[in-house]
Design an enzyme around this catalytic site. Structure first.
Site, PDB file in Angstrom:
ATOM      1  N   GLU A 161       0.676  -1.310   0.047  1.00 19.34           N
ATOM      2  CA  GLU A 161      -0.035  -0.061  -0.059  1.00 19.34           C
ATOM      3  C   GLU A 161       0.892   1.209  -0.208  1.00 19.34           C
ATOM      4  OE1 GLU A 161      -3.586  -2.213   2.449  1.00 19.34           O
ATOM      5  OE2 GLU A 161      -2.048  -0.765   3.578  1.00 19.34           O
ATOM      6  N   GLU A 190     -11.534  -4.369  -3.439  1.00 17.47           N
ATOM      7  CA  GLU A 190     -11.188  -5.804  -2.707  1.00 17.47           C
ATOM      8  C   GLU A 190     -12.055  -5.598  -1.255  1.00 17.47           C
ATOM      9  OE1 GLU A 190      -6.943  -6.311  -0.876  1.00 17.47           O
ATOM     10  OE2 GLU A 190      -7.155  -6.214  -2.974  1.00 17.47           O
TER      11      GLU A 190
END
Length: 669
Positions: free
Chosen positions: A406, A602
């Protein structure tokens, strides 16, 4: 009056103690009222004043009520952005809460869900749940245009009066946005008889017959029909350890069987991590792609698609990690001699989960910078699997940009003792990051600012316990603004450099970046958890605009996780941490859509039940969005034996069909 109060199970004294109609008035008015206060007791035909002690008790109760009411109103105005009049009473507060929950409150107090406007009465006293005492208070519309960061449905928000965002879409409450706390609040509004409110989750309705609430309860869950909606591709994420440390495919026969099942359900493809620590494990620029080639060939033969993650971080130690995949051995050796290539906290503790962004421009990796190492890895992948790119089997490359892949700082490492909901720590104390900070301070003309905050607490501190993150703290001072601007700018520049090279390596293929959701302390002014992660998103600043502009320059897709209170661990207390995952989700989502950036998503937690799948569907295809925007793809986390169980497969197949816009039966047992 006493008879009427007994009818509802309360006495006059109880009603007096509740103080439901106490207004925010001056003490002078109270004293004037008490001077003229008499009781109807008649002794010898003459009126007798209340005993002095009873008057004093009444006066004390009134002052206590007003003090509490004043604090409630002040909190709602400041932290919830409620437009309450100066002398608002409890009816005004309930009406405001009902409007934020997506209900309609008419001037006469008639209250009903917004979805039922066409069938509910527009006037009269029927079905009255809340009656506003002020006809002067304007109805607060639930229009799409609202303040930045406002959360949908029932959630409270932070005061964003200084930073509006035009055109923000906040959908009305979906049938899956109603929490148990909301339903209990509505039950309290109705009475103590145990009746349920008009809950969209239950699909029931409430009618008023002689002041008695009657509930029409359905026997089945009402679901939204997604037939004819946009086609959203669905991918399944493979287990983390599908490729072992020797770059061999683990259990290929079992995997083929599972992939065939997914194919039969019309799942579009799979997502897999390509681990830097496996492929380039032993020596610089010596790449082993054997296991991945076998996997990709298997997917190609099944005529499925691939989403591939360039994972430049280690695996292990984070939530959901069931294997351990460290960084390449040769990188670890360099780190032992030069630990400054890793992120470092104020106490000097190193985090080897990924390389510090201070190494992006430093030739500390056997003559290469970190950026060059990433580019060589991506270019090798592109050459190795050229046929899969040419055939369109690889549909998207997700570029790892930090811990867990991330774009953020590793501000909350569990290995260093962090526990939710700690604010985390700034990670800028390696020599290369400090060098960048010194340069920025000198350019600003304040060289003494070349330091990290000294009063920002530790990993598990709470915002109000620190001098930096508390309300009115140093984060909003001159030095604090300088430091946070530099800290967040380094994050954006790292993403910019890596994505620019990824775009070059994977020309013609969609690239994407993953963004994390640091939702705890979102309802505070400082947004402390976001600040330590590198998102300068305090209440007077939009911390995601610069990130979206950077993604827009590279034509990158934003990968965003869907997290929601009902899907989280039941032991996670969102109220204690002033968290708002829904508010953060919609702020980031709207920022991306406003910049015309496609959004893939997701789930962030294990998801097998119908209610959770329905929640994901509502987020993927918002019913109230006037522009009919939707996710560009959805990745299910993750392929597992639990998913392969028949009941879960049935629900997953229904989910895939609805994501594809196909018609399915509204209810199956």
């Amino acid at each position: 009056m006493a008879a009427e109060m007994q009818r509802f199970g309360a006495s006059e004294e109880d009603d007096d103690e509740m103080g439901m109609d106490v207004k925010e008035e001056d003490d002078d008015d109270d004293e004037d009222e008490e001077k003229n206060m008499v009781t109807p007791n008649m002794v010898g035909g003459a009126r007798r004043c209340r005993p002095q002690e009873e008057k004093e008790r009444t006066k004390l109760r009134e002052r206590q009520r007003r003090a509490i009411t004043a604090k409630i109103l002040a909190g709602l105005r400041r932290h919830g952005n409620y437009n309450l009049r100066v002398r608002a009473d409890i009816n005004d507060v309930i009406a405001a809460l009902a409007r934020e929950a997506g209900w309609v409150v008419l001037p006469d107090g008639t209250t009903f869900p917004s979805r039922a406007q066409s069938t509910r009465p527009t006037g009269g006293a029927q079905n009255t749940a809340v009656t506003s005492s002020s006809s002067q208070m304007p109805a607060q519309p639930t229009s799409p245009t609202s303040l930045r960061g406002i959360s949908p449905g029932y959630k409270s928000t932070v005061d964003y009066s200084s930073s509006h965002l035009k055109g923000v879409f906040v959908p009305t409450s979906s049938p899956y946005d109603v929490s148990s706390s909301t339903r209990s609040q509505a039950s309290a509004m109705i009475g103590d008889g145990g009746e349920l409110p008009n809950d969209p989750l239950l699909g029931g309705s409430i009618d008023s017959v002689d002041t008695t609430q009657v509930v029409d309860m359905p026997s089945k869950l009402q679901e939204r029909d997604f037939s004819g909606t946009s086609y959203v591709p669905v991918y399944a994420m493979l287990p983390l350890g599908v490729i072992n440390m020797k770059c061999e495919l683990v259990d290929p026969d079992g995997l083929v069987k599972q992939l065939k099942i997914l194919k039969s359900m019309h799942v579009d493809g799979i997502m897999v991590d390509c681990w830097w620590g496996i492929v380039e494990a032993h020596a610089p620029q010596e790449y082993n792609w054997n296991g991945y080639r076998r996997l990709f060939q298997m997917v190609k033969e099944l005529k499925m698609k691939l989403q591939v993650v360039m994972s430049f971080h280690e695996c292990g130690g984070n939530v959901g990690d069931d294997v351990c995949i460290p960084l390449p051995h040769w990188v670890a050796e360099i780190g032992r001699n030069n630990p400054d290539i890793f992120f470092t906290d104020r106490a000097g503790r190193r985090d080897p989960e990924c390389l510090s962004w201070g190494a992006d421009k430093e030739r500390v990796l056997r003559g290469r910078t970190a950026i060059e190492v990433y580019f060589d890895y991506m270019r090798s992948f592109r050459v190795e699997f050229d046929e899969f790119f040419e055939d369109g089997v690889i549909s998207m490359i997700v570029v790892g940009l930090g811990p867990c892949g991330e774009l953020r700082y590793p501000c909350n490492p569990v290995k260093h003792g962090w526990r939710y909901p700690g604010i985390g720590e700034f990670q800028c104390y390696d020599q290369y990051m400090l060098k960048s900070l010194r340069k920025a301070a000198e350019i600003r003309g304040h060289s003494f600012w070349a330091r990290g905050p000294e009063n920002a607490g530790s990993y598990n501190s709470l915002p109000h316990e620190t001098g930096f993150f508390c309300d009115g703290g140093d984060y909003d001072g001159y030095y604090g603004r300088f430091f946070l601007s530099w800290y967040s700018q380094v994050l954006v520049e790292h993403g910019d450099k890596v994505l620019s090279l990824a775009k070059l390596a994977f020309e013609g293929t969609q690239i994407a970046a993953k963004l994390s959701g640091m939702h705890w302390w979102y309802k505070t002014a400082s947004h402390a958890a976001e600040l330590t992660a590198g998102f300068y998103n305090s209440s007077n600043r939009d911390g995601y605009a610069a990130i979206m502009a950077m993604l827009k320059r590279h034509g990158a897709t934003l990968c965003l996780t869907c997290s929601e209170k009902s899907m989280m661990n039941q032991n996670t207390d969102l109220s204690e941490s002033l968290a708002d995952p829904e508010g953060l989700l919609w702020q980031v989502l709207n920022a991306a859509w406003d910049a015309s950036i496609s959004v893939a998503s997701e789930n962030s937690f294990a998801c097998n039940g119908r209610e959770r799948f329905s929640y994901l569907l509502e987020k993927a295809k918002p019913i109230s969005d006037p522009d009919r925007r939707h996710f560009s793809s959805f990745t299910y986390l993750r392929l597992s034996p639990l998913l392969m169980e028949r009941p879960n497969l049935i629900e997953f197949e229904r989910f895939v069909k609805k994501m594809h816009g196909e018609a399915v039966l509204e209810y199956q047992t």
